[in-house]
Structures are given as C-alpha cells and as structure tokens.
Design an enzyme around this catalytic site. Structure first.
Site, PDB file in Angstrom:
ATOM      1  N   HIS A 121      -7.024  -5.625   2.325  1.00 38.04           N
ATOM      2  CA  HIS A 121      -5.862  -5.094   3.034  1.00 38.04           C
ATOM      3  C   HIS A 121      -5.357  -6.182   3.971  1.00 38.04           C
ATOM      4  O   HIS A 121      -6.136  -6.756   4.731  1.00 38.04           O
ATOM      5  CB  HIS A 121      -6.246  -3.876   3.887  1.00 38.04           C
ATOM      6  CG  HIS A 121      -6.706  -2.704   3.106  1.00 38.04           C
ATOM      7  ND1 HIS A 121      -5.890  -1.633   2.816  1.00 38.04           N
ATOM      8  CD2 HIS A 121      -7.916  -2.420   2.559  1.00 38.04           C
ATOM      9  CE1 HIS A 121      -6.576  -0.742   2.128  1.00 38.04           C
ATOM     10  NE2 HIS A 121      -7.803  -1.197   1.952  1.00 38.04           N
ATOM     11  N   ASP A 177       0.853  -1.183   0.000  1.00 37.33           N
ATOM     12  CA  ASP A 177       0.000   0.000   0.000  1.00 37.33           C
ATOM     13  C   ASP A 177       0.895   1.242   0.000  1.00 37.33           C
ATOM     14  O   ASP A 177       1.906   1.270   0.708  1.00 37.33           O
ATOM     15  CB  ASP A 177      -0.899  -0.014   1.243  1.00 37.33           C
ATOM     16  CG  ASP A 177      -2.013   1.007   1.167  1.00 37.33           C
ATOM     17  OD1 ASP A 177      -1.718   2.225   1.103  1.00 37.33           O
ATOM     18  OD2 ASP A 177      -3.188   0.600   1.187  1.00 37.33           O
ATOM     19  N   ILE A 178       0.540   2.263  -0.773  1.00 35.09           N
ATOM     20  CA  ILE A 178       1.363   3.477  -0.834  1.00 35.09           C
ATOM     21  C   ILE A 178       1.191   4.363   0.401  1.00 35.09           C
ATOM     22  O   ILE A 178       1.978   5.273   0.610  1.00 35.09           O
ATOM     23  CB  ILE A 178       1.096   4.295  -2.118  1.00 35.09           C
ATOM     24  CG1 ILE A 178      -0.348   4.785  -2.175  1.00 35.09           C
ATOM     25  CG2 ILE A 178       1.477   3.505  -3.356  1.00 35.09           C
ATOM     26  CD1 ILE A 178      -0.596   5.810  -3.267  1.00 35.09           C
ATOM     27  N   GLN A 200     -13.718   2.837   1.386  1.00 33.34           N
ATOM     28  CA  GLN A 200     -13.162   2.430   0.094  1.00 33.34           C
ATOM     29  C   GLN A 200     -12.845   3.669  -0.739  1.00 33.34           C
ATOM     30  O   GLN A 200     -13.694   4.537  -0.921  1.00 33.34           O
ATOM     31  CB  GLN A 200     -14.147   1.535  -0.653  1.00 33.34           C
ATOM     32  CG  GLN A 200     -13.583   0.948  -1.926  1.00 33.34           C
ATOM     33  CD  GLN A 200     -14.538  -0.017  -2.618  1.00 33.34           C
ATOM     34  OE1 GLN A 200     -15.699  -0.159  -2.231  1.00 33.34           O
ATOM     35  NE2 GLN A 200     -14.036  -0.667  -3.649  1.00 33.34           N
ATOM     36  N   HIS A 235     -10.568  -5.105  -3.168  1.00 37.56           N
ATOM     37  CA  HIS A 235      -9.234  -5.409  -2.669  1.00 37.56           C
ATOM     38  C   HIS A 235      -9.275  -5.724  -1.180  1.00 37.56           C
ATOM     39  O   HIS A 235     -10.159  -5.280  -0.462  1.00 37.56           O
ATOM     40  CB  HIS A 235      -8.240  -4.282  -2.954  1.00 37.56           C
ATOM     41  CG  HIS A 235      -8.630  -2.938  -2.414  1.00 37.56           C
ATOM     42  ND1 HIS A 235      -9.623  -2.170  -2.983  1.00 37.56           N
ATOM     43  CD2 HIS A 235      -8.160  -2.230  -1.357  1.00 37.56           C
ATOM     44  CE1 HIS A 235      -9.740  -1.035  -2.310  1.00 37.56           C
ATOM     45  NE2 HIS A 235      -8.871  -1.057  -1.316  1.00 37.56           N
TER      46      HIS A 235
END
Length: 114
Positions: free
Chosen positions: A102, A30-31, A94, A100
């Site tokens: 996490h 994750d960024i 979201q 997706h």
C-alpha cells in the site's frame, strides 16, 4: 493463481486503472482508499504474502520498493511524505492473499497506525 483477484488484474481478466506498470509489477488505485492517494503495488508473480518471500525471484522486494519510490516521485508525494504498508496474514490486516504494498499519501499520517 486460480481465483486470485490480483492475478486476474495482472492477466487483464479484471479491469482497473493502472497507474504504473513495468515488467515486474503494476500499481492501481485501492477501491477502499484510506488517504487521498492510496495505491496498491503488486508483483506480477503470485506470492500469497510476505511470508512466501523466499520463493520470490531475487530482488523482487527491491523492485517493488523502487516502483513505490518512482510513483511517489511522479505524484510529488516525496516532497511532503508518504507511507508504505505491507499487511501480512489475517491479524496483520491482509484481505487479498497476493503480496501487495500500500502506498498512502496526500494527508498527515498518524502514529500508531492501527
């Protein structure tokens, strides 16, 4: 899906460090990590959210969860624990509308989460 960030990652139009990949899904960091380990696991097929699961290929959620489990084992998160989160819709947090998961770990998780 045109304009979907995660579809662009799947197709290779956008680069990211892939930490896991199989025929059904891929995982990357994750960024904006919220834990020492914060990965996103995405299906290769575009689904806007968990609300569209009826349109998914049979067994897709099972495959995503198996991937999460395999990644957790590889990173040795299974020994102390980890958290799986699926945000659905704007009020669910979201922000990218491609289903997706996490995978968070590497620190003590607290409850309630948000």
């Amino acid at each position: 899906m045109n304009g979907c960030l995660f579809c662009e990652i799947i197709s290779g139009k956008r680069q990211t460090e892939r930490v896991y990949e199989d025929e059904h899904c891929l995982a990357f960091r994750d960024i904006n990590p919220q834990a020492p380990v914060h990965l996103l696991i995405i299906p290769r097929v575009h689904l806007g959210s968990l609300n569209e699961i009826d349109a998914a290929p049979d067994g897709l959620l099972h495959r995503l969860m198996r991937a999460a489990h395999e990644i957790a084992k590889q990173l040795k998160l299974d020994q102390k624990g980890y958290r799986i989160v699926i945000n659905t819709g704007p009020q669910g947090g979201q922000t990218v509308f491609h289903l997706h998961i996490h995978l968070l770990g590497g620190r003590q998780m607290h409850w309630p989460p948000g």
